[in-house]
Design an enzyme around this catalytic site. Structure first.
Site, PDB file in Angstrom:
ATOM      1  N   ASN A  18     -78.706-126.938 -32.019  1.00 28.65           N
ATOM      2  CA  ASN A  18     -80.061-126.096 -31.781  1.00 28.65           C
ATOM      3  C   ASN A  18     -80.911-126.228 -32.605  1.00 28.65           C
ATOM      4  O   ASN A  18     -80.790-125.950 -33.877  1.00 28.65           O
ATOM      5  CB  ASN A  18     -79.374-124.306 -31.740  1.00 28.65           C
ATOM      6  CG  ASN A  18     -80.211-123.487 -31.831  1.00 28.65           C
ATOM      7  OD1 ASN A  18     -81.605-123.894 -31.274  1.00 28.65           O
ATOM      8  ND2 ASN A  18     -80.253-122.208 -31.924  1.00 28.65           N
ATOM      9  N   LYS A  57     -83.975-125.113 -32.745  1.00 30.32           N
ATOM     10  CA  LYS A  57     -84.789-123.678 -33.008  1.00 30.32           C
ATOM     11  C   LYS A  57     -86.206-124.471 -33.007  1.00 30.32           C
ATOM     12  O   LYS A  57     -86.627-125.218 -32.056  1.00 30.32           O
ATOM     13  CB  LYS A  57     -84.476-123.374 -34.345  1.00 30.32           C
ATOM     14  CG  LYS A  57     -82.898-123.031 -34.402  1.00 30.32           C
ATOM     15  CD  LYS A  57     -82.602-122.234 -35.542  1.00 30.32           C
ATOM     16  CE  LYS A  57     -81.055-121.910 -35.763  1.00 30.32           C
ATOM     17  NZ  LYS A  57     -80.617-120.957 -36.732  1.00 30.32           N
ATOM     18  N   HIS A  74     -78.580-115.589 -28.673  1.00 27.02           N
ATOM     19  CA  HIS A  74     -78.564-115.941 -29.746  1.00 27.02           C
ATOM     20  C   HIS A  74     -78.914-114.974 -30.679  1.00 27.02           C
ATOM     21  O   HIS A  74     -79.958-114.246 -30.469  1.00 27.02           O
ATOM     22  CB  HIS A  74     -79.568-117.116 -30.025  1.00 27.02           C
ATOM     23  CG  HIS A  74     -79.460-117.913 -31.237  1.00 27.02           C
ATOM     24  ND1 HIS A  74     -80.058-117.534 -32.604  1.00 27.02           N
ATOM     25  CD2 HIS A  74     -78.563-118.780 -31.822  1.00 27.02           C
ATOM     26  CE1 HIS A  74     -79.619-118.211 -33.451  1.00 27.02           C
ATOM     27  NE2 HIS A  74     -78.718-119.146 -33.031  1.00 27.02           N
ATOM     28  N   GLU A 117     -80.777-114.820 -33.320  1.00 34.61           N
ATOM     29  CA  GLU A 117     -82.314-114.604 -33.586  1.00 34.61           C
ATOM     30  C   GLU A 117     -83.094-113.969 -32.469  1.00 34.61           C
ATOM     31  O   GLU A 117     -84.045-113.211 -32.760  1.00 34.61           O
ATOM     32  CB  GLU A 117     -82.811-116.132 -33.932  1.00 34.61           C
ATOM     33  CG  GLU A 117     -82.059-116.492 -35.333  1.00 34.61           C
ATOM     34  CD  GLU A 117     -82.348-117.889 -35.469  1.00 34.61           C
ATOM     35  OE1 GLU A 117     -82.792-119.022 -34.721  1.00 34.61           O
ATOM     36  OE2 GLU A 117     -81.424-118.409 -36.301  1.00 34.61           O
ATOM     37  N   GLU A 157     -70.698-116.605 -33.202  1.00 32.46           N
ATOM     38  CA  GLU A 157     -71.485-117.053 -34.299  1.00 32.46           C
ATOM     39  C   GLU A 157     -71.685-115.655 -35.294  1.00 32.46           C
ATOM     40  O   GLU A 157     -72.582-114.974 -34.929  1.00 32.46           O
ATOM     41  CB  GLU A 157     -72.885-117.287 -33.856  1.00 32.46           C
ATOM     42  CG  GLU A 157     -72.938-118.422 -33.057  1.00 32.46           C
ATOM     43  CD  GLU A 157     -74.068-119.331 -33.120  1.00 32.46           C
ATOM     44  OE1 GLU A 157     -74.185-120.507 -33.686  1.00 32.46           O
ATOM     45  OE2 GLU A 157     -75.104-118.762 -32.797  1.00 32.46           O
ATOM     46  N   GLY A 187     -77.246-119.818 -40.786  1.00 32.20           N
ATOM     47  CA  GLY A 187     -78.301-120.366 -41.665  1.00 32.20           C
ATOM     48  C   GLY A 187     -78.133-119.834 -43.152  1.00 32.20           C
ATOM     49  O   GLY A 187     -79.170-120.051 -43.932  1.00 32.20           O
ATOM     50  N   SER A 197     -73.496-122.198 -40.000  1.00 34.60           N
ATOM     51  CA  SER A 197     -73.349-122.946 -41.307  1.00 34.60           C
ATOM     52  C   SER A 197     -72.228-124.065 -40.922  1.00 34.60           C
ATOM     53  O   SER A 197     -71.563-124.587 -42.003  1.00 34.60           O
ATOM     54  CB  SER A 197     -73.066-122.301 -42.449  1.00 34.60           C
ATOM     55  OG  SER A 197     -74.291-121.464 -42.641  1.00 34.60           O
TER      56      SER A 197
HETATM   57  C1  PEP Z   1     -77.373-121.303 -35.073  1.00 33.02           C
HETATM   58  O1  PEP Z   1     -78.574-121.052 -35.020  1.00 33.02           O
HETATM   59  O2  PEP Z   1     -76.796-121.185 -33.872  1.00 33.02           O
HETATM   60  C2  PEP Z   1     -76.501-121.830 -36.147  1.00 33.02           C
HETATM   61  C3  PEP Z   1     -75.254-121.598 -36.017  1.00 33.02           C
HETATM   62  O3  PEP Z   1     -77.260-122.128 -37.213  1.00 33.02           O
HETATM   63  P1  PEP Z   1     -76.713-122.727 -38.717  1.00 33.02           P
HETATM   64  O4  PEP Z   1     -75.826-123.804 -38.258  1.00 33.02           O
HETATM   65  O5  PEP Z   1     -77.855-123.258 -39.429  1.00 33.02           O
HETATM   66  O6  PEP Z   1     -76.132-121.711 -39.325  1.00 33.02           O
END
Ligand code: PEP
Length: 253
Positions: free
Chosen positions: A9, A11, A95, A97, A167, A173, A213
């Site tokens: 992703n 973003k 998601h 966010e 997630e 992040g 992460s």
């Molecule tokens: C995400 O935004 O779906 C995500 C998993 O981000 P990150 O890998 O940076 O934690």
């Protein structure tokens, strides 16, 4: 045994030129790999170019979002039909966010999921608890409610087309990854709910990705968990080097 499904992703990152170069290099580097399924989620405005570059490669292109309506007076929005028309196969829905920065509700996410399926896009439904919810022992309660609310009204035969990404919000992040066993426990819980609602065959066929992460160093131990079918990767997916290492590490499972 499913092939691991690894999705990056991007973003709101990369320029168009960087994205194009990334897609070309990814295509070249994966041309001999049939051990994994890979996908990327570029920003909307890159999708048409990137779908062209990846056409016929087997690499999936996913939008990061859609609106719940297919057309109409929704200034600034993009529909599932539009995303499908430029060549996407998947779309992220729910998601964290979108939920927590843009205030998307479970019922809106449910409508988006239905819009995706009616345009023949495969939704990647993201669910997960916040830190305070985990600390209060409410992880399963939150995940169950999101899953049930977001999948409400969808027929069992269409559930097979959905991917679930677990997630935990506190791991996105932040550099904090769920312990492999912690993630596996929630994945097994999700699979159990799907089994109860749609039967074992359908539940087993659904991909449940982990996201939060993920990086080259933790890919192996996460992938070794029986209920983890792949990853949704954010930060480590915008550099070809780290994304390729994740793909390589996942290919050994
Ligand atoms: C995400 O935004 O779906 C995500 C998993 O981000 P990150 O890998 O940076 O934690």
């Amino acid at each position: 045994m499913k092939k691991p499904f690894i999705v990056g992703n991007w973003k709101m990152n990369l320029t168009l030129a960087e994205g194009v170069e990334f897609a070309q290099s990814l295509r070249n580097s994966l041309s001999n790999s049939n051990k994994i399924i890979c996908g990327i989620c570029p920003p909307f405005i890159f999708l048409k170019d990137i779908c062209k570059i990846l056409e016929g490669s087997g690499i999936k292109v996913s939008a990061q979002n859609i609106h719940s309506e297919q057309r109409g007076a929704y200034t600034g929005e993009i529909s599932a039909l539009m995303v499908k028309e430029v060549g996407c196969s998947h779309v992220l829905v729910g998601h964290s966010e979108r939920r927590h920065i843009f205030g998307e509700t479970d019922s809106f996410i449910n409508s988006k999921l239905k819009a995706a399926l009616s345009a023949n896009l495969k939704p990647i439904l993201c669910i997960g608890e916040k830190l305070n919810e985990r600390e209060d022992g409410r992880t399963k309660y939150v995940v169950k409610n999101q899953l049930k609310d977001n999948l409400r009204g969808i027929n069992a035969d269409r559930i097979k087309e959905c991917v679930i990404a677990y997630e935990p919000v506190w791991a996105i992040g932040t550099g904090k990854t769920a312990l492999p066993e912690q993630a596996n426990e929630v994945h097994a819980f999700i699979r159990g709910i799907l089994t109860g609602d749609y039967g074992e065959d359908i539940a087993d066929s659904v991909y449940i990705q982990y996201g939060g992460s993920v990086k080259p160093e933790n890919t192996g131990e996460l992938m070794a968990q029986p209920e983890i079918d792949g990853f949704l990767v954010g930060g480590a997916s915008i550099k070809l080097e780290s994304f390729s290492k994740i793909i390589e590490a996942a290919s050994n499972y």
